[in-house]
Write a protein that holds these residues in place. Structure first.
Motif, PDB file in Angstrom:
ATOM      1  N   PRO A 126       0.899  -1.602  -0.033  1.00 54.05           N
ATOM      2  CA  PRO A 126       0.151   0.049  -0.055  1.00 54.05           C
ATOM      3  C   PRO A 126       0.988   1.067   0.389  1.00 54.05           C
ATOM      4  N   ALA A 127       1.842   1.574   0.785  1.00 55.08           N
ATOM      5  CA  ALA A 127       2.458   2.564   1.054  1.00 55.08           C
ATOM      6  C   ALA A 127       3.361   2.459  -0.623  1.00 55.08           C
ATOM      7  N   LEU A 128       3.926   1.443  -1.491  1.00 58.81           N
ATOM      8  CA  LEU A 128       4.362   2.273  -2.616  1.00 58.81           C
ATOM      9  C   LEU A 128       3.284   2.489  -3.718  1.00 58.81           C
ATOM     10  N   THR A 129       1.855   2.113  -3.684  1.00 59.61           N
ATOM     11  CA  THR A 129       0.792   2.504  -4.401  1.00 59.61           C
ATOM     12  C   THR A 129       0.977   4.132  -4.383  1.00 59.61           C
ATOM     13  N   ALA A 130       0.617   4.562  -2.684  1.00 57.86           N
ATOM     14  CA  ALA A 130      -0.131   4.836  -2.651  1.00 57.86           C
ATOM     15  C   ALA A 130       1.465   6.104  -3.177  1.00 57.86           C
ATOM     16  N   GLU A 131       2.536   5.468  -3.120  1.00 61.69           N
ATOM     17  CA  GLU A 131       3.518   7.291  -3.761  1.00 61.69           C
ATOM     18  C   GLU A 131       3.343   7.170  -5.657  1.00 61.69           C
ATOM     19  N   ARG A 132       3.542   5.957  -6.082  1.00 63.08           N
ATOM     20  CA  ARG A 132       3.355   5.840  -7.331  1.00 63.08           C
ATOM     21  C   ARG A 132       2.024   6.464  -7.880  1.00 63.08           C
ATOM     22  N   PHE A 133       0.740   5.833  -7.286  1.00 62.19           N
ATOM     23  CA  PHE A 133      -0.686   6.258  -8.031  1.00 62.19           C
ATOM     24  C   PHE A 133      -1.040   7.429  -6.801  1.00 62.19           C
ATOM     25  N   LEU A 134      -1.288   8.590  -7.658  1.00 64.43           N
ATOM     26  CA  LEU A 134      -1.908  10.045  -6.144  1.00 64.43           C
ATOM     27  C   LEU A 134      -3.347  10.369  -7.227  1.00 64.43           C
TER      28      LEU A 134
END
Length: 898
Positions: A369-377
């Motif tokens: 989820p952290a990487l998803t939040a970083e790359r998908f805004l």
């Protein structure tokens, strides 16, 4: 354009086509296969879907698919969608550790694969977590009738998880929903208008999203799909011939692969549209394509895996004269933004980071989820929508088309494969000997791009050899071949920026990789010629015959070029896939020698010629495998001593073979008579030298006696750890169960024969052995297998057998093993036979003293008093494989001959 079926599963696209045109070809004939109609394909999909349901695969679960490009893979993919399961595509070419990591990461309860891959998924987790392995070529119970599971598209269920390189040190799974995939099917974008006239081709592993488009798009719209296996894809002549025969008119391919394939002119291939993506498209390739297909449309496609295959495209119509190729504009229902560091749109012509938004975006990264939040805004211009940060830098030209400029981070692409340098660094830093690691991709005009690793040892005084050995082993076990560094440098520390981060630009320039194996020069003309071409292609001096092609910058595309050059310059046919199975010059030369001689079907193989004129040859008798090429290493070691010939028993025809009489084979007396005839034909005069290993020792002993009876003198008889024929306990005249016992023991021994003859290791031989039993019992080697069983087994053979062993050669191996086994097992030698002037008994020092003494006493009874005993380093299974043992055998022969 066809409209998507309303609120139904993606599989309905295929079923609708089957309802409209059940007779039309869906999968075209390739590699000897049959044309599969839409009606047949849909029925196969429904049948497998029901079987998967019967096994317990539930809607919403993830089904891992590890299958080669094949009709079975196409059926499996559509069947997974039909029951509402997501699929996890796996590339069988990656190391086991990486496969296991992906399966564990997703937590999939199911793996669908084939027999020869099943063992790779053992031990992934404990008994409660390990996935169930289902085999497409296994025995399935009759499927119960169940309807396909309708997919509620309003909830956007998961369609697939596809892994890409991850900067965290492990690959990251891109989770794609049905909505994004449905959008791709409804709007093929770069593929243009796809319909019943479209004939496309499936090129590679389903673990790459471009291949997914190749499987789904033509079949969803009524077109036809040609499926190419790796041997055909990596042989340009065969590749273009297959496309020409199937009248393929649409080709979706990476520029690097197309460049390699175009080393052979594609005469008569009617391409109308070429879709090129995955890497930068050069104008040189554009001009080449335009000259070959002047009326074709060329498309430059761009898109990350996170955007469902591709997101932008640029069409180059016939006659395009630009100086470079943009990546174009957004596909239907996609948006592209060029933004600065503060997420503000940049002016036209100014560089900015490329963001993708719209219907094709993935859900995010599986379990991260952290990487998803970083790359998908969140999309700042459309409420409730998201956008994906690609990490690519681009600008808009005056016409409004996007031009690709490069990366803003450390992600690189090497020959079409996307990789994060941080992932490679994390694997290297995990080694206990490494304190820090950095990796760069070095590219310069006219040279091969190379990954270079910089290592800081944890113990500066520990020695570089152990350090390099450890990290190279880790790279082989955990990274795909494309992600393994080629050049290695040891530094005292890594350069850092003032803020304490790695300064990649301050790393020293890479040095040429140094061969790490012990120097082994090429000793025969084939090795010398192959090594010269190898060195030229890899652009590396000082390579030796035992250096690994793929550890010094080689890849599958370079293997294709190597294969073409070998054919052009040496007249030798070495398929590119053979280089993957035999990645050193020494292994490749031996494999070519084996294939070339076995294919000729000669009873007597010429393994080497002597540098000494008129030297008498050494004739070698094969072990239970019946294959004389096991003496290739010994022949090389004796190159300066004498010519070496070896008998290949698969070239013999049996006296009385049938599918129902497996005991029938050549008696020892008949066998040695045929061998003696061929030997005398080869060497009409002079004394004879014989050598036999394992069961071949008994055959050599009997051949020596037969030759002496015919007046041919045998001067030397070398018995290399021979199995004593008199140690057996079956009595054919009084034991009614002898035949069944013999069969059982034959197949027990056949595993070792297959490994030995085909260079298979460990469990890799299990699937081949299983196929061998079914092929033999069906009467295949004798040509008695009934149809359609013979056709089914022949198709299976293409997936089971090693790449350089066609079914015809495999038949020879089975028959040779059968002849050898029968002759040896049913033979009783005469005591104190007149065999040779002197007999050498060569035994491995790893055997215990009691066994050594027993063997010596047994053979003393047959050859006394002329027996000389010599202990050699090694063990029985490795006596013709280990360098030290082969050298010791050669030294014995050399000393005996004088």
């Amino acid at each position: 354009m066809m409209q998507a079926p309303a609120l139904s599963g993606i599989e309905q696209w295929l079923f609708d086509q089957a309802a409209r045109q059940a007779w039309a070809p869906a999968i075209l004939a390739a590699q000897g296969g049959d044309v599969i109609s839409y009606g047949e394909l849909a029925e196969r999909v429904r049948q497998l879907a029901r079987r998967l349901q019967d096994q317990g695969v539930q809607p919403g679960e993830v089904l891992a698919l590890c299958l080669p490009p094949s009709a079975e893979l196409v059926v499996a993919l559509w069947a997974a969608l039909a029951i509402g399961a997501a699929f996890l595509p796996l590339d069988a070419a990656v190391p086991d550790a990486r496969l296991h990591a992906m399966v564990r990461d997703v937590g999939t309860p199911w793996v669908l694969t084939q027999r020869n891959q099943a063992a790779r998924f053992a031990g992934i987790g404990d008994e409660t977590a390990a996935p169930d392995v289902l085999l497409v070529d296994g025995d399935w119970p009759a499927a119960r009738s169940k309807a396909a599971v309708p997919v509620d598209c309003a909830t956007d269920p998961l369609a697939y998880v596809m892994y890409t390189s991850g900067s965290s040190g492990r690959p990251k799974g891109v989770a794609m929903g049905h909505a994004a995939l449905r959008n791709k099917l409804a709007h093929p974008g770069a593929w243009g208008r796809v319909g019943p006239g479209t004939r496309a081709v499936m090129l590679g592993s389903i673990a790459f999203d471009a291949t997914l488009a190749q499987v789904l798009l033509p079949l969803a719209h009524g077109g036809s799909l040609l499926i190419l296996d790796e041997p055909t894809r990596l042989a340009p002549h065969r590749f273009w011939a297959a496309l020409r025969e199937a009248r393929v008119n649409l080709l979706d391919v990476t520029p690097s692969l197309l460049n390699v394939l175009l080393q052979v002119e594609p005469v008569g291939v009617p391409l109308k549209r070429l879709v090129l993506g995955g890497e930068a498209l050069s104008m040189g390739l554009v001009r080449k394509v335009q000259s070959l297909w002047p009326e074709a449309v060329l498309v430059n496609a761009y898109g990350p895996t996170e955007a469902c295959i591709d997101a932008t495209m640029y069409e180059l119509r016939p006659g395009y004269t630009g100086s470079d190729v943009p990546i174009g504009r957004a596909l239907p229902n996609y948006r592209v933004y060029l933004l600065d560091a503060d997420l503000r749109a940049v002016e036209q012509g100014q560089p900015g980071e490329l963001w993708v938004a719209g219907a094709g975006l993935a859900r995010g990264y599986w379990g991260q989820p952290a990487l998803t939040a970083e790359r998908f805004l969140p999309d700042p211009w459309i409420a409730g929508q998201r956008m994906y940060r690609t990490g690519d830098q681009a600008r808009r030209n005056a016409q409004g088309d996007v031009e690709f400029l490069g990366r803003v981070d450390s992600q690189v692409k090497l020959r079409g494969q996307r990789m994060e340098l941080e992932e490679i660094e994390a694997v290297l830093q995990h080694c206990s000997q490494v304190h820090a690691a950095a990796v760069t991709l070095h590219e310069k005009p006219g040279a091969l791009p190379r990954l270079t690793a910089y290592l800081v040892p944890r113990n500066p005084h520990g020695g570089n050899a152990a350090l390099l050995s450890a990290v190279q082993l880790a790279a082989r076990e955990l990274l795909p071949s494309a992600m393994r560094p080629v050049s290695w440098q040891v530094l005292s520390q890594l350069p850092l920026t003032p803020s304490g981060k790695l300064d990649r630009r301050a790393l020293p320039p890479p040095v040429d990789p140094v061969p790490t194996t012990m120097a082994t020069p090429a000793t025969d003309p084939v090795e010398q010629s192959l090594l010269a071409l190898w060195t030229e292609l890899l652009q590396l001096p000082g390579l030796e015959v035992d250096d690994n092609f793929f550890e010094f910058g080689g890849d599958s595309l370079l293997a294709v070029t190597f294969s073409l050059r070998v054919h052009e310059q040496l007249g030798i046919d070495v398929p590119a896939e053979a280089l993957m199975a035999y990645p050193t010059v020494a292994e490749l030369a031996r494999a070519w020698c084996r294939q070339e001689q076995l294919a000729r079907g000669d009873l007597l193989l010429r393994l080497s010629e002597s540098t000494r004129p008129d030297e008498v040859a050494l004739f070698c008798l094969p072990p239970l495998s019946g294959v004389g090429t096991v003496y290739a290493r010994l022949a090389k070691a004796l190159a300066e001593v004498c010519p070496v010939r070896a008998f290949h028993l698969g070239a013999l025809d049996g006296d009385d073979r049938s599918a129902t009489n497996e005991r029938a084979g050549l008696a020892m007396s008949h066998l040695v008579e045929r061998l003696a005839n061929r030997l005398i034909e080869s060497q009409p005069q002079g004394t004879v030298r014989l050598l036999g290993y394992s069961a071949g020792g008994s055959i050599a002993h009997q051949l020596a006696e037969h030759l002496q009876q015919r007046g041919v003198a045998v001067s030397h008889l070398f018995l290399v750890d021979p199995y004593c024929a008199d140690a057996k306990d079956l009595d054919w005249g009084h034991n009614p169960e002898a035949s069944s016992v013999l069969q059982l023991r034959f197949w027990e021994a056949c595993r070792d024969m297959i490994w030995e003859a085909m260079d298979l290791k460990g469990e890799a031989g299990v699937a081949v052995l299983d196929f061998a039993q079914r092929w033999w019992h069906a009467g295949g080697p004798m040509g008695h297998a009934p149809e359609p069983l013979a056709q089914a087994l022949q198709r299976e053979a293409r997936h089971v057998l090693p790449r350089d062993i066609p079914l015809g050669v495999f038949n020879q191996l089975l028959l040779g093993a059968h002849h050898t086994w029968q002759a040896w097992y049913c033979h009783r030698p005469a005591v104190r036979a007149n065999t040779a002037k002197t007999v050498w008994l060569l035994q491995p020092d790893s055997d215990d003293a009691a066994l050594l003494a027993k063997r010596q006493a047994e053979w003393q009874a047959y050859v006394a008093p002329r027996l000389k005993v010599l202990l050699l380093p090694g063990s029985h299974p490795r006596m013709l494989l280990d360098a030290a043992t082969v050298t010791a055998i050669a030294d014995c022969v050399r000393g005996a001959i004088g």
